[in-house]
Scaffold this motif. Sequence first.
Motif, PDB file in Angstrom:
ATOM      1  N   ALA A 122      62.523   2.253  75.346  1.00 34.43           N
ATOM      2  CA  ALA A 122      61.182   1.686  75.181  1.00 34.43           C
ATOM      3  C   ALA A 122      60.590   1.301  76.532  1.00 34.43           C
ATOM      4  O   ALA A 122      59.392   1.530  76.784  1.00 34.43           O
ATOM      5  N   ALA A 123      61.397   0.731  77.415  1.00 32.12           N
ATOM      6  CA  ALA A 123      60.915   0.373  78.745  1.00 32.12           C
ATOM      7  C   ALA A 123      60.546   1.619  79.536  1.00 32.12           C
ATOM      8  O   ALA A 123      59.536   1.643  80.247  1.00 32.12           O
ATOM      9  N   THR A 124      61.368   2.658  79.410  1.00 33.21           N
ATOM     10  CA  THR A 124      61.072   3.920  80.093  1.00 33.21           C
ATOM     11  C   THR A 124      59.740   4.493  79.606  1.00 33.21           C
ATOM     12  O   THR A 124      58.925   4.963  80.416  1.00 33.21           O
ATOM     13  N   ALA A 125      59.507   4.419  78.307  1.00 37.49           N
ATOM     14  CA  ALA A 125      58.247   4.914  77.750  1.00 37.49           C
ATOM     15  C   ALA A 125      57.060   4.109  78.273  1.00 37.49           C
ATOM     16  O   ALA A 125      55.997   4.675  78.582  1.00 37.49           O
ATOM     17  N   ARG A 126      57.212   2.804  78.378  1.00 39.71           N
ATOM     18  CA  ARG A 126      56.125   1.971  78.906  1.00 39.71           C
ATOM     19  C   ARG A 126      55.818   2.322  80.357  1.00 39.71           C
ATOM     20  O   ARG A 126      54.654   2.412  80.769  1.00 39.71           O
ATOM     21  N   LEU A 127      56.866   2.510  81.138  1.00 37.77           N
ATOM     22  CA  LEU A 127      56.669   2.856  82.545  1.00 37.77           C
ATOM     23  C   LEU A 127      56.090   4.253  82.705  1.00 37.77           C
ATOM     24  O   LEU A 127      55.277   4.514  83.601  1.00 37.77           O
ATOM     25  N   ALA A 128      56.478   5.161  81.820  1.00 30.14           N
ATOM     26  CA  ALA A 128      55.907   6.516  81.841  1.00 30.14           C
ATOM     27  C   ALA A 128      54.429   6.475  81.489  1.00 30.14           C
ATOM     28  O   ALA A 128      53.609   7.209  82.080  1.00 30.14           O
ATOM     29  N   ALA A 129      54.055   5.623  80.543  1.00 32.68           N
ATOM     30  CA  ALA A 129      52.648   5.496  80.162  1.00 32.68           C
ATOM     31  C   ALA A 129      51.803   4.970  81.316  1.00 32.68           C
ATOM     32  O   ALA A 129      50.600   5.272  81.405  1.00 32.68           O
ATOM     33  N   ARG A 130      52.410   4.223  82.211  1.00 33.60           N
ATOM     34  CA  ARG A 130      51.704   3.719  83.387  1.00 33.60           C
ATOM     35  C   ARG A 130      51.699   4.727  84.527  1.00 33.60           C
ATOM     36  O   ARG A 130      51.097   4.488  85.574  1.00 33.60           O
ATOM     37  N   GLY A 131      52.424   5.822  84.343  1.00 37.61           N
ATOM     38  CA  GLY A 131      52.511   6.827  85.389  1.00 37.61           C
ATOM     39  C   GLY A 131      53.541   6.513  86.449  1.00 37.61           C
ATOM     40  O   GLY A 131      53.589   7.167  87.490  1.00 37.61           O
ATOM     41  N   TRP A 132      54.417   5.535  86.185  1.00 37.25           N
ATOM     42  CA  TRP A 132      55.415   5.127  87.166  1.00 37.25           C
ATOM     43  C   TRP A 132      56.709   5.926  87.038  1.00 37.25           C
ATOM     44  O   TRP A 132      57.458   6.052  88.006  1.00 37.25           O
ATOM     45  N   LEU A 133      56.994   6.422  85.825  1.00 32.89           N
ATOM     46  CA  LEU A 133      58.163   7.263  85.598  1.00 32.89           C
ATOM     47  C   LEU A 133      57.740   8.532  84.881  1.00 32.89           C
ATOM     48  O   LEU A 133      56.718   8.571  84.181  1.00 32.89           O
ATOM     49  N   ASN A 134      58.539   9.564  85.051  1.00 31.05           N
ATOM     50  CA  ASN A 134      58.383  10.754  84.236  1.00 31.05           C
ATOM     51  C   ASN A 134      59.068  10.515  82.891  1.00 31.05           C
ATOM     52  O   ASN A 134      59.818   9.542  82.722  1.00 31.05           O
ATOM     53  N   ALA A 135      58.847  11.396  81.960  1.00 23.87           N
ATOM     54  CA  ALA A 135      59.423  11.220  80.620  1.00 23.87           C
ATOM     55  C   ALA A 135      60.946  11.190  80.646  1.00 23.87           C
ATOM     56  O   ALA A 135      61.581  10.561  79.793  1.00 23.87           O
ATOM     57  N   ASP A 136      61.539  11.864  81.637  1.00 23.51           N
ATOM     58  CA  ASP A 136      63.003  11.890  81.727  1.00 23.51           C
ATOM     59  C   ASP A 136      63.574  10.688  82.481  1.00 23.51           C
ATOM     60  O   ASP A 136      64.783  10.607  82.728  1.00 23.51           O
ATOM     61  N   GLY A 137      62.708   9.748  82.864  1.00 27.64           N
ATOM     62  CA  GLY A 137      63.165   8.543  83.532  1.00 27.64           C
ATOM     63  C   GLY A 137      63.199   8.611  85.040  1.00 27.64           C
ATOM     64  O   GLY A 137      63.536   7.607  85.693  1.00 27.64           O
ATOM     65  N   THR A 138      62.864   9.745  85.612  1.00 28.13           N
ATOM     66  CA  THR A 138      62.811   9.841  87.067  1.00 28.13           C
ATOM     67  C   THR A 138      61.497   9.248  87.574  1.00 28.13           C
ATOM     68  O   THR A 138      60.501   9.190  86.855  1.00 28.13           O
ATOM     69  N   THR A 139      61.500   8.825  88.809  1.00 26.39           N
ATOM     70  CA  THR A 139      60.326   8.150  89.354  1.00 26.39           C
ATOM     71  C   THR A 139      59.238   9.135  89.779  1.00 26.39           C
ATOM     72  O   THR A 139      59.518  10.257  90.193  1.00 26.39           O
ATOM     73  N   THR A 140      58.017   8.670  89.680  1.00 25.77           N
ATOM     74  CA  THR A 140      56.880   9.399  90.216  1.00 25.77           C
ATOM     75  C   THR A 140      56.486   8.783  91.556  1.00 25.77           C
ATOM     76  O   THR A 140      56.944   7.680  91.904  1.00 25.77           O
ATOM     77  N   GLU A 141      55.637   9.456  92.307  1.00 27.33           N
ATOM     78  CA  GLU A 141      55.154   8.879  93.553  1.00 27.33           C
ATOM     79  C   GLU A 141      54.397   7.579  93.285  1.00 27.33           C
ATOM     80  O   GLU A 141      54.479   6.622  94.052  1.00 27.33           O
ATOM     81  N   THR A 142      53.676   7.554  92.169  1.00 28.35           N
ATOM     82  CA  THR A 142      52.945   6.350  91.800  1.00 28.35           C
ATOM     83  C   THR A 142      53.905   5.191  91.532  1.00 28.35           C
ATOM     84  O   THR A 142      53.658   4.050  91.931  1.00 28.35           O
ATOM     85  N   GLY A 143      55.017   5.489  90.871  1.00 26.75           N
ATOM     86  CA  GLY A 143      56.000   4.462  90.579  1.00 26.75           C
ATOM     87  C   GLY A 143      56.669   3.935  91.829  1.00 26.75           C
ATOM     88  O   GLY A 143      56.894   2.720  91.969  1.00 26.75           O
ATOM     89  N   ILE A 144      56.997   4.815  92.759  1.00 24.85           N
ATOM     90  CA  ILE A 144      57.609   4.396  94.018  1.00 24.85           C
ATOM     91  C   ILE A 144      56.646   3.503  94.794  1.00 24.85           C
ATOM     92  O   ILE A 144      57.026   2.461  95.340  1.00 24.85           O
ATOM     93  N   ALA A 145      55.369   3.910  94.814  1.00 33.44           N
ATOM     94  CA  ALA A 145      54.360   3.115  95.511  1.00 33.44           C
ATOM     95  C   ALA A 145      54.157   1.761  94.835  1.00 33.44           C
ATOM     96  O   ALA A 145      53.984   0.734  95.503  1.00 33.44           O
ATOM     97  N   ALA A 146      54.213   1.741  93.494  1.00 33.72           N
ATOM     98  CA  ALA A 146      54.024   0.487  92.761  1.00 33.72           C
ATOM     99  C   ALA A 146      55.156  -0.480  93.051  1.00 33.72           C
ATOM    100  O   ALA A 146      54.940  -1.685  93.240  1.00 33.72           O
ATOM    101  N   ARG A 147      56.364   0.048  93.083  1.00 33.66           N
ATOM    102  CA  ARG A 147      57.500  -0.809  93.378  1.00 33.66           C
ATOM    103  C   ARG A 147      57.397  -1.412  94.774  1.00 33.66           C
ATOM    104  O   ARG A 147      57.643  -2.609  94.971  1.00 33.66           O
ATOM    105  N   GLU A 148      57.010  -0.607  95.759  1.00 30.58           N
ATOM    106  CA  GLU A 148      56.870  -1.134  97.111  1.00 30.58           C
ATOM    107  C   GLU A 148      55.726  -2.153  97.182  1.00 30.58           C
ATOM    108  O   GLU A 148      55.822  -3.151  97.898  1.00 30.58           O
TER     109      GLU A 148
END
Length: 301
Positions: free
Chosen positions: A215-241
């Motif tokens: 469920a957390a992975t799905a929420r983060l994917a909906a924000r564009g921070w993770l891909n559906a498989d749980g890997t990070t997107t550039e947006t997610g890496i930038a958000a974390r930083e």
Amino acid sequence: MHLTSTFGRATMDMHAVREVSLAINAAHLFIYFIPEAPQEAAKLGVTEYGPAYFAFRSAPMGAVPWQVTLAAFYSFSARSVRAMEGVWDTATPGQWQAARFAAVDRAVRRVSVSLTADRIAEARSPIDPVVASADYAGKTMAAANASVPLPPDPLVALWQQITVLREWRGDAHVTVLAANDLGPCDCNVLQTATGHFPEAIARATRLWNDEEVAAATARLAARGWLNADGTTTETGIAARERIEVETDEHCAALWTPIGDTNVRRLTSLITPIHDAFTAAGTYPFHVETADTQPADPQTAR
């Protein structure tokens, strides 16, 4: 690039703020991996890691219910923290705190931390005013640790002052996580996805189940921070930083009383603590320090 912040009372070099935070976390961290900690817990009648961990770290808050610890620690599941029920019946918070100091004392001597009395005193010179002048509003864990009487051994006392500041950043980090709508399970998933916290340790200690992680992975994917498989997107890496930078900006106010030069000196003075425990093979994974960037000193709290 020279980054500065005026979040505090004066301009601070944000590289210095990040580096001292990393060094503080690295100098504090050994307590969770040394054999002396479970040995001291066993003397108090607790042999399981989870209850002992929560008792040791919660002790400065007093005999609080597990729900209070859950709130203060943020990233743990309720099923994980509930394991501490009964620890205050086994021993008082004061006994747990004394046992924690005993574990630290035994461990720093076992690994021969190379800090002379003069170096310890030099490190205390900047760190004590920071602890004394810090704003503890909203900083539950830091305030609790600041209220603990310092032990007589100078090196263990230095470690406790380091602990106050480590928890201060952690409390600030929780504020930023909440402001960014990043919940307890979500921040764990993001940390493991970006490679800053070993997934096996996160799952074993935080005890979020597969359904909650999904469920957390799905929420983060909906924000564009993770891909559906749980890997990070550039947006997610930038958000974390960005979250780390916002936390650093909170911490700039903590360090302004002593300034950049003293912050950098403190960083170098406490580094031998981490170095000694690393050389002794204490850690099952790489611990990021001021020499390795980027990093999160709180590892998902």
